[in-house]
Scaffold this motif. Sequence first.
Motif, short mmCIF file in Angstrom:
data_model
loop_
_atom_site.label_atom_id
_atom_site.label_comp_id
_atom_site.label_asym_id
_atom_site.label_seq_id
_atom_site.Cartn_x
_atom_site.Cartn_y
_atom_site.Cartn_z
N ARG A 124 0.98 -1.52 0.14
CA ARG A 124 0.20 -0.19 0.00
C ARG A 124 0.63 1.10 -0.36
O ARG A 124 1.34 1.45 0.78
CB ARG A 124 -1.16 0.38 1.05
N GLN A 125 1.28 2.40 -1.37
CA GLN A 125 1.82 2.99 -1.26
C GLN A 125 0.66 4.15 -1.31
O GLN A 125 -0.68 4.47 -2.21
CB GLN A 125 2.69 2.70 -2.63
N PRO A 126 1.41 5.03 -1.46
CA PRO A 126 0.21 7.03 -1.43
C PRO A 126 -0.84 6.36 -2.52
O PRO A 126 -0.60 6.72 -3.47
CB PRO A 126 1.50 7.79 -1.11
N LEU A 127 -1.96 6.79 -2.36
CA LEU A 127 -2.83 6.83 -3.51
C LEU A 127 -2.63 5.79 -4.35
O LEU A 127 -3.45 5.59 -5.44
CB LEU A 127 -2.42 7.99 -4.74
N ARG A 128 -2.29 4.48 -4.49
CA ARG A 128 -1.93 3.37 -5.22
C ARG A 128 -1.50 2.09 -4.55
O ARG A 128 -1.17 2.29 -2.99
CB ARG A 128 -1.57 3.09 -6.73
N LYS A 129 -2.16 0.92 -4.96
CA LYS A 129 -0.93 -0.58 -4.60
C LYS A 129 -0.43 -0.87 -5.96
O LYS A 129 -1.09 -1.26 -6.88
CB LYS A 129 -2.16 -1.52 -4.27
N VAL A 130 0.35 -1.06 -5.24
CA VAL A 130 1.89 -2.35 -6.20
C VAL A 130 2.00 -3.75 -5.86
O VAL A 130 2.28 -3.80 -4.59
CB VAL A 130 3.45 -1.22 -6.26
N GLU A 131 1.68 -4.62 -6.59
CA GLU A 131 1.83 -5.66 -6.14
C GLU A 131 3.87 -5.91 -6.44
O GLU A 131 4.43 -5.45 -7.02
CB GLU A 131 1.76 -6.88 -8.14
N LEU A 132 4.26 -6.90 -5.39
CA LEU A 132 5.52 -7.33 -5.06
C LEU A 132 6.09 -8.28 -5.78
O LEU A 132 4.87 -9.60 -5.43
CB LEU A 132 5.68 -7.05 -3.67
N TYR A 133 7.18 -8.37 -6.39
CA TYR A 133 7.20 -10.09 -7.26
C TYR A 133 9.28 -10.62 -6.72
O TYR A 133 9.62 -9.61 -7.17
CB TYR A 133 6.89 -10.25 -8.84
N ARG A 134 9.31 -10.90 -5.74
CA ARG A 134 10.72 -11.67 -5.60
C ARG A 134 11.36 -10.03 -5.18
O ARG A 134 11.99 -9.77 -5.23
CB ARG A 134 11.41 -11.62 -6.75
N SER A 135 10.27 -9.08 -4.91
CA SER A 135 11.09 -8.13 -3.56
C SER A 135 9.91 -7.92 -2.84
O SER A 135 10.31 -6.67 -1.71
CB SER A 135 10.56 -6.23 -4.31
N SER A 136 8.94 -8.65 -2.14
CA SER A 136 8.46 -8.56 -1.08
C SER A 136 9.40 -8.48 0.20
O SER A 136 10.21 -9.88 0.45
CB SER A 136 7.41 -9.63 -0.74
N PRO A 137 9.06 -7.96 1.23
CA PRO A 137 10.12 -8.24 2.24
C PRO A 137 10.07 -9.58 3.45
O PRO A 137 9.98 -9.45 4.49
CB PRO A 137 9.77 -6.79 3.26
N VAL A 138 8.45 -10.31 3.29
CA VAL A 138 7.88 -10.92 3.79
C VAL A 138 7.64 -11.88 2.70
O VAL A 138 7.05 -11.86 1.66
CB VAL A 138 6.44 -10.75 5.20
N GLU A 139 7.20 -13.56 3.88
CA GLU A 139 6.61 -14.23 2.80
C GLU A 139 5.77 -15.54 3.54
O GLU A 139 6.31 -15.69 4.40
CB GLU A 139 7.93 -15.46 2.00
N MET A 140 5.04 -15.77 2.71
CA MET A 140 3.81 -16.48 3.81
C MET A 140 4.20 -17.80 3.49
O MET A 140 4.48 -18.26 2.35
CB MET A 140 2.03 -16.63 3.68
N SER A 141 3.81 -18.61 4.77
CA SER A 141 4.14 -20.15 4.62
C SER A 141 2.07 -20.22 4.83
O SER A 141 1.97 -20.20 6.66
CB SER A 141 4.97 -20.47 4.52
N LEU A 142 1.65 -22.02 4.54
CA LEU A 142 0.71 -22.33 4.99
C LEU A 142 1.28 -23.55 5.99
O LEU A 142 1.81 -24.59 6.08
CB LEU A 142 -0.27 -23.25 4.55
N VAL A 143 0.39 -24.03 7.55
CA VAL A 143 0.54 -24.60 8.38
C VAL A 143 -0.10 -25.88 7.63
O VAL A 143 0.06 -26.89 8.26
CB VAL A 143 1.03 -23.99 9.52
N ASP A 144 -1.49 -25.34 8.69
CA ASP A 144 -2.76 -26.44 8.58
C ASP A 144 -3.37 -25.86 7.20
O ASP A 144 -3.74 -25.18 6.15
CB ASP A 144 -3.55 -25.65 10.20
N THR A 145 -4.31 -26.71 6.75
CA THR A 145 -5.48 -26.67 6.19
C THR A 145 -6.70 -25.95 6.47
O THR A 145 -6.81 -25.20 7.35
CB THR A 145 -6.16 -28.06 5.57
N LEU A 146 -6.19 -24.92 4.98
CA LEU A 146 -7.39 -23.75 5.13
C LEU A 146 -8.56 -24.14 4.90
O LEU A 146 -8.82 -25.56 4.67
CB LEU A 146 -7.17 -22.69 3.92
#
Length: 460
Positions: A124-146
């Motif tokens: 979330r940047q001012p006035l816009r949203k920018v998708e991150l690809y290979r530049s995300s500061p974090v990575e989410m992983s799944l632990v349990d079934t969704l």
Amino acid sequence: MDNNEQNVNAARPGEENSLNLLDIWNMVWDYKWWYVLSVAACLALALLYIYVTPKTYQRVAKVIINEESGSNVMSDLITIAGGAGSGAGSYSSNANNEAEAFASPDLMEKVVRRLSLETSYTERQPLRKVELYRSSPVEMSLVDTLVSSYFSFRLVRTGEESFLLKDFVIGPDKVRGTEVEGVLSQPVPTPAGTIRIDPSINIGEWDNDIDVSWARPMSRAKIYSSNLVVTVAGKNSTVLSLSMTDRFIPRAERILNTLIDVYNEEWVTDKSRSARKTSQFISERIQVIEKELSGIETDLKEYKEKNNLTDIKAVGQAYLEELGKFQAKDFEVRNQLSIAGYIRDYLNDPKNALSLLPANSGLSDTGVETQISEYNKLFLQRETLISNSSENNPLIADLTLSLDAIRASVLRSVENMIGTLELQVAQIAGEEAKLLSSMSSSSGQEMELLSIERQQQVKQ
């Protein structure tokens, strides 16, 4: 006097024109700042649109479809079906079918799984949203079934190692008033299931909130497939052009390259299925024959020990020389009869109703082998089409009818072949019996021993 009045009247139109132009200029000049502000506002709106609208790029890859000579399955289908259908010309090239395979979401789903594209990150940047690809500061992983096929949330950094999750959306529903605190690299229970947020190499650039969304691979695959355009280079060409539109050039290139790799793997798998089925068929038959051969060898050993026969060549030399030609013919016929019997049993087994037929099994009847080859080609074509459509497709229904007709034809041919071979076996046995009856000097032990040896040779 009159001349002067005429001169004055002649000059008035020019004076009026000069006054009109001057009035227009004065009017424009009076509102000059409005014009300046309008131009500035338009430029600002244009720059804002450029700032807010994400850039998209396009990458293109070309693939040559290798069409084996004589492998145009659709042409074979039209021939078998009696040439029915005016739309057969649209399948004149296998490249059209392969283009549909490349555009299949099933193929793209494997690409999504391989590249781990199920999760997306948007800053979330001012006035816009920018998708991150290979530049995300974090990575989410799944632990349990969704609990759902899709969920998203807003990730807010609250400390060096801590964060806050809020604005949950699970499936079509928003979860209001739910906020979850967590620590990096630790499992976090959420309304969507247990997840873990890990830092990436860009963790130092985490300044703004991040929207994280996850969807099942098939859902992502449909999105990426909609951005993929597959075209055939020409009417009679086997070159496919793959065009991928995406916000990131590296991602578009990776998707295209991985898509081609997955397609090649699927192609090799399909082409090798017939060979694997034949190998499985041969292995099963060898196991049966090994058991029978072991029993015959045991009978031969016991018979020799019982009758004190040690020199097998000396015992059967005269008989082998006399009946050599019948043995060779009997061996060939019985071998063909055994193979034909195995194929008949395979065709009559209900569990093999929807599977490939064993090819190159050793039958001397080229007609049966040709029918089996045609059946396997149509079977693979039907599975390729059904992966991109359903069994209600008229073309797939025609393929099913053709497969049933060919399978029935193969079974009839094998039955006729077995009947012919059994007559030949009986005829050879009769001719051997005539010769054996004339060989009164031969020992009964020799005859029985040679009969056992002949059974052993057939099994071998």
